[in-house]
Design a protein around this motif. Sequence first.
Motif, PDB file in Angstrom:
ATOM      1  N   ARG A 198       0.728  -1.073  -0.115  1.00 52.52           N
ATOM      2  CA  ARG A 198       0.133   0.174  -0.126  1.00 52.52           C
ATOM      3  C   ARG A 198       0.887   1.340  -0.120  1.00 52.52           C
ATOM      4  O   ARG A 198       0.528   2.230  -0.449  1.00 52.52           O
ATOM      5  N   CYS A 199       1.943   1.315   0.688  1.00 52.23           N
ATOM      6  CA  CYS A 199       2.926   2.552   0.662  1.00 52.23           C
ATOM      7  C   CYS A 199       4.520   2.198   1.102  1.00 52.23           C
ATOM      8  O   CYS A 199       4.392   1.107   2.118  1.00 52.23           O
ATOM      9  N   GLU A 200       5.301   2.645   0.452  1.00 56.84           N
ATOM     10  CA  GLU A 200       6.647   2.331   0.692  1.00 56.84           C
ATOM     11  C   GLU A 200       7.542   3.714   0.645  1.00 56.84           C
ATOM     12  O   GLU A 200       7.224   4.578  -0.063  1.00 56.84           O
ATOM     13  N   ILE A 201       8.507   3.676   1.445  1.00 53.90           N
ATOM     14  CA  ILE A 201       9.420   4.944   1.350  1.00 53.90           C
ATOM     15  C   ILE A 201      10.792   4.705   1.434  1.00 53.90           C
ATOM     16  O   ILE A 201      11.300   3.571   1.791  1.00 53.90           O
ATOM     17  N   SER A 202      11.660   5.380   0.989  1.00 56.75           N
ATOM     18  CA  SER A 202      13.247   5.215   0.832  1.00 56.75           C
ATOM     19  C   SER A 202      13.955   6.300   1.454  1.00 56.75           C
ATOM     20  O   SER A 202      13.552   7.512   0.305  1.00 56.75           O
ATOM     21  N   LEU A 203      14.617   6.500   2.308  1.00 53.98           N
ATOM     22  CA  LEU A 203      15.220   7.562   2.826  1.00 53.98           C
ATOM     23  C   LEU A 203      16.484   7.782   2.905  1.00 53.98           C
ATOM     24  O   LEU A 203      17.289   6.609   3.051  1.00 53.98           O
ATOM     25  N   PRO A 204      17.516   8.590   2.690  1.00 53.74           N
ATOM     26  CA  PRO A 204      18.966   8.703   2.928  1.00 53.74           C
ATOM     27  C   PRO A 204      19.413   8.604   4.382  1.00 53.74           C
ATOM     28  O   PRO A 204      20.325   8.373   4.771  1.00 53.74           O
ATOM     29  N   ASP A 205      18.287   8.725   5.172  1.00 52.82           N
ATOM     30  CA  ASP A 205      18.525   8.663   6.640  1.00 52.82           C
ATOM     31  C   ASP A 205      17.902   7.569   7.181  1.00 52.82           C
ATOM     32  O   ASP A 205      16.774   7.194   7.249  1.00 52.82           O
ATOM     33  N   PHE A 225       9.144   7.997  -2.459  1.00 51.91           N
ATOM     34  CA  PHE A 225       7.943   7.316  -1.850  1.00 51.91           C
ATOM     35  C   PHE A 225       7.129   6.550  -3.006  1.00 51.91           C
ATOM     36  O   PHE A 225       7.074   7.157  -4.072  1.00 51.91           O
ATOM     37  N   ARG A 226       6.454   5.763  -2.644  1.00 53.03           N
ATOM     38  CA  ARG A 226       5.390   4.918  -3.740  1.00 53.03           C
ATOM     39  C   ARG A 226       4.164   5.022  -2.891  1.00 53.03           C
ATOM     40  O   ARG A 226       4.140   4.421  -1.730  1.00 53.03           O
ATOM     41  N   ASN A 227       3.229   5.288  -3.718  1.00 48.13           N
ATOM     42  CA  ASN A 227       1.675   5.142  -3.088  1.00 48.13           C
ATOM     43  C   ASN A 227       1.234   5.825  -1.944  1.00 48.13           C
ATOM     44  O   ASN A 227       0.523   5.149  -1.238  1.00 48.13           O
ATOM     45  N   PHE A 242      -5.951  11.215  -4.228  1.00 43.47           N
ATOM     46  CA  PHE A 242      -5.141  11.180  -4.999  1.00 43.47           C
ATOM     47  C   PHE A 242      -3.845  10.154  -4.691  1.00 43.47           C
ATOM     48  O   PHE A 242      -3.351  10.257  -3.408  1.00 43.47           O
ATOM     49  N   ILE A 243      -3.494   9.198  -5.312  1.00 41.97           N
ATOM     50  CA  ILE A 243      -2.170   8.310  -4.966  1.00 41.97           C
ATOM     51  C   ILE A 243      -0.876   8.771  -5.515  1.00 41.97           C
ATOM     52  O   ILE A 243      -0.925   9.018  -6.883  1.00 41.97           O
ATOM     53  N   VAL A 244      -0.071   9.237  -4.800  1.00 37.91           N
ATOM     54  CA  VAL A 244       0.913   9.873  -5.140  1.00 37.91           C
ATOM     55  C   VAL A 244       2.417   9.043  -5.145  1.00 37.91           C
ATOM     56  O   VAL A 244       2.683   8.544  -3.925  1.00 37.91           O
ATOM     57  N   SER A 245       3.310   8.982  -6.030  1.00 39.34           N
ATOM     58  CA  SER A 245       4.617   8.399  -5.956  1.00 39.34           C
ATOM     59  C   SER A 245       5.771   9.460  -6.506  1.00 39.34           C
ATOM     60  O   SER A 245       5.312  10.094  -7.463  1.00 39.34           O
ATOM     61  N   ALA A 246       6.840   9.529  -5.925  1.00 40.29           N
ATOM     62  CA  ALA A 246       7.915  10.668  -6.356  1.00 40.29           C
ATOM     63  C   ALA A 246       9.010  10.208  -6.015  1.00 40.29           C
ATOM     64  O   ALA A 246       9.306   9.304  -5.167  1.00 40.29           O
ATOM     65  N   ASP A 247       9.928  10.626  -6.791  1.00 37.58           N
ATOM     66  CA  ASP A 247      11.522  10.443  -6.673  1.00 37.58           C
ATOM     67  C   ASP A 247      12.272  11.720  -6.356  1.00 37.58           C
ATOM     68  O   ASP A 247      11.850  12.630  -6.966  1.00 37.58           O
ATOM     69  N   LYS A 285      16.228  13.045  -6.584  1.00 40.75           N
ATOM     70  CA  LYS A 285      17.612  12.679  -7.160  1.00 40.75           C
ATOM     71  C   LYS A 285      18.323  13.583  -7.262  1.00 40.75           C
ATOM     72  O   LYS A 285      18.146  14.625  -7.743  1.00 40.75           O
ATOM     73  N   ASP A 286      19.598  13.607  -6.494  1.00 36.56           N
ATOM     74  CA  ASP A 286      20.813  14.447  -6.711  1.00 36.56           C
ATOM     75  C   ASP A 286      20.127  15.768  -6.280  1.00 36.56           C
ATOM     76  O   ASP A 286      20.665  16.854  -6.862  1.00 36.56           O
ATOM     77  N   GLY A 287      19.493  15.893  -5.218  1.00 34.14           N
ATOM     78  CA  GLY A 287      19.059  17.162  -4.713  1.00 34.14           C
ATOM     79  C   GLY A 287      17.937  17.922  -5.144  1.00 34.14           C
ATOM     80  O   GLY A 287      17.732  19.040  -4.836  1.00 34.14           O
ATOM     81  N   LYS A 288      17.075  17.136  -5.922  1.00 34.98           N
ATOM     82  CA  LYS A 288      15.899  17.829  -6.696  1.00 34.98           C
ATOM     83  C   LYS A 288      14.822  17.000  -7.023  1.00 34.98           C
ATOM     84  O   LYS A 288      15.293  15.523  -7.353  1.00 34.98           O
ATOM     85  N   VAL A 289      13.708  17.123  -7.175  1.00 37.35           N
ATOM     86  CA  VAL A 289      12.659  16.491  -7.598  1.00 37.35           C
ATOM     87  C   VAL A 289      12.774  16.006  -8.962  1.00 37.35           C
ATOM     88  O   VAL A 289      13.232  16.681  -9.809  1.00 37.35           O
ATOM     89  N   ASN A 290      12.865  14.467  -8.997  1.00 35.60           N
ATOM     90  CA  ASN A 290      13.078  13.984 -10.405  1.00 35.60           C
ATOM     91  C   ASN A 290      11.725  13.716 -11.256  1.00 35.60           C
ATOM     92  O   ASN A 290      11.663  13.885 -12.394  1.00 35.60           O
ATOM     93  N   ARG A 291      10.752  13.025 -10.475  1.00 38.88           N
ATOM     94  CA  ARG A 291       9.561  12.532 -11.204  1.00 38.88           C
ATOM     95  C   ARG A 291       8.569  12.439 -10.345  1.00 38.88           C
ATOM     96  O   ARG A 291       8.729  12.066  -8.961  1.00 38.88           O
ATOM     97  N   ILE A 292       7.226  13.118 -10.507  1.00 40.01           N
ATOM     98  CA  ILE A 292       5.992  12.761  -9.730  1.00 40.01           C
ATOM     99  C   ILE A 292       4.876  12.087 -10.575  1.00 40.01           C
ATOM    100  O   ILE A 292       4.652  12.329 -11.770  1.00 40.01           O
ATOM    101  N   VAL A 293       4.243  10.920 -10.088  1.00 34.50           N
ATOM    102  CA  VAL A 293       3.259  10.284 -10.758  1.00 34.50           C
ATOM    103  C   VAL A 293       2.142  10.356  -9.715  1.00 34.50           C
ATOM    104  O   VAL A 293       2.128  10.018  -8.507  1.00 34.50           O
ATOM    105  N   VAL A 294       0.905  10.872 -10.250  1.00 33.03           N
ATOM    106  CA  VAL A 294      -0.099  11.016  -9.529  1.00 33.03           C
ATOM    107  C   VAL A 294      -1.451  10.155 -10.224  1.00 33.03           C
ATOM    108  O   VAL A 294      -1.826  10.783 -11.440  1.00 33.03           O
TER     109      VAL A 294
END
Length: 748
Positions: A297-304, A691-693, A700-705, A707-716
């Motif tokens: 249902r939901c996943e996240i990935s953090l550098p922390d 993060f995913r979903n 609205f179901i949102v996924s986003a990346d 990358k390298d210090g800026k938003v790379n992609r958003i899917v809604v």
Amino acid sequence: MKDSLFKMNSMCRLIMLLLVLSLVDEASGKQVFKEHGLHFLRIPTRWDEAIPLGNGISGTLIWQKDGNLRLALDRADLWDLRPVKEFSGSDYSYKFVCDAVEKGNIQPVYDIIDARTGKDIAPTKIPAGAIEIPVAKLGEVESVDLDVHTAVCTITWKNGAVGRFFNSAVDKRGYFHFSNLPDTLSVNLRSPGFELAEGEKESRNSLSRLGYKNGKIVRGTGEISYRQKAYGNVSYEIALRWNTPDAQTLEGSYCLTTTGTWYSEPVSAGKIMRTGVKEFSTAYKEHVAWWEAYWNRCEISLPDSVLERQWYLEMYKFGSSSRKDAPPICLQAVWTADNGQTPPWRGDFHNDLNTQLSYWPGYASNHLEESEVFTDWLWRIKDNSEAFTRRFFGVEGMNVPCIATLEGRNIGGWNQYSHSPTAGGWLAHHFYLQWKYSADNVFLKERAYPWVKEVARYFENVSVKGKNGKRKLPLSSSPEINDNRIDAWFKETTNYDLACILFTYKAAAEMAESLGLSDEAKHWNGQRSEWPDLARDATGLTIAPGYPLRYTHRHLSNMLAIHPLGLLDVSQGKEAEHLIKRSIHHFEEMGTGGWVGYTYAWLANLQARVFDGDAAARSLHIFAKAFCSPNSFHLNGDQLRKGYSGFTYRPFTLEGNFACASAIQEMLLQSHTGTIRVFPAIPESWRNASFRNMRAMGAFIVSADYKDGKVNRIVVRSEKGGKLRIFNPFTNKVEEKEMGIGETLVLG
């Protein structure tokens, strides 16, 4: 040659990964991984450091006591529900409290509402018992692991023996399986000590004060059953069965059921155990499949790695403790204290903070089924809440007891908070959140608006006109300000109470408008306009008019309008932004001596709302390292004794854990203003995250990346259709798009 070289390189990479990720704290014996679960080098020897398992209705704590592996059992609806006799007298009323405060003598109120909790041990949640397996003969433990992705605990001994344990997510039973055993293991069941043992002294929280006779344990070949009578019609049963398929294997299952509660099973534990018996492997597959779906249902990935792991641990506990057709999360959920006593604060439903914070993370994490458990319960106690409102406040409409039993009946305690005049307003927020995140108009029509409307009607009836022509409460309070003294009651409406009231009218008007009830919306907006603005001064939002926060305090009650209610937000302009930041700064200036763990977690949510990711991360790191047990339970006090709080005690409650998960989500996604923002409050040092979903308001179901210090992609993806408002980081503009059901928008 190429194949063998590939295998060698793969093995080297694996070894290096384990070396990097595996650290051992020699002092505590705790093994720390970047992985998401719990990893220890020995079995915990304290109940509040135990491995927690749960399926919403039942829970297990796995720890070691007196050489035995102990599986402490709990069930969410296991309550002593005896009535409070003091609450049936003629003096039990809001008017009686108002008169006492006016006379300057609140002792009669103490006698009725406060003192009884010291004299009487019930109503209270009660423990169930424990399975004990003597494991000393197995020798030294190699590792103890909880895989949060499968919700399975695995204990490995150095002699090769392995034990696996889980509380089934599917069939409401617990399972255990031992393999590679050098010798047979016995299995026993220990009942709680409801009667004092010879020579034992009774303490304030002794179970013996409940007045029960010890239940009966019946032992047979490969099975044990236990039946215990509680107060009134409530009783419970534990059934335990096991077998040894071969000389090296022991496997078994257990079940705990109640009778006489709203959530009781239709059949007893014994009957459940005699029918539909499953092998461990079959039950395991079903259980793991449920948890796989949960995490999808939901996943996240953090550098922390600390915050990423903490989020997974918190959402594991959320999935373990909140399920449909079970009670919502109380102070300790399905992990009642296994110390021979009643739990801290009776394990009840504290609606001045604890229940509300516990459900914050459910919405944005896309776990609406689990979050709806709370509004299901609030709907179920609606009749009792309305009766309480008529009885105590003397008006029609609905408020909710602030310190409540399983059935939503008042327990008592500090009178200003157990009988808060606005608890229903904060609880109304969860009906609002469930509606906004789901965009479910059936829920809006049949549950959310009818519930919120009754709270709004109560505020209309209980309030009076002040000298300035604005409405006010006859008496007001702000949770835990001035403790239990008479000056904890305010004659001017506090910002806490006012925020609850203003939000309720705002929500009622918005809901009515959405349902096409324009006259009702107009009425609620009119009612809202009759109340004053939130009180403020040079310090920011005050506790009450002319009464700023004057000392370090654990409850962020004066800032409720900022978070979670969102009545004030930085999106409203510079004046609002300055007020919000000034309020947060003043709260921090007062010092941390009066704070507890949940203070840091709640503060992190506020810091995320002003887009201060570094401050939010700092607060959450302090929470995780200083206020959590090795098993991640929130222990309230500063366990490091490093000055993060003046409290160093360790009562276990869950709201801080779930507020922590919520804050991490606020750092990644915000939509409370109606505009979706991704990565609005991440630390400057973060270069990559994703993060995913996750779920935003409007379904609205949102996924986003990132990358390298800026938003790379958003899917809604739009679940229900409707207008999407999103801040586009590639154009730095808020953009709108009318979305169809199932339609997807990709940015970047």
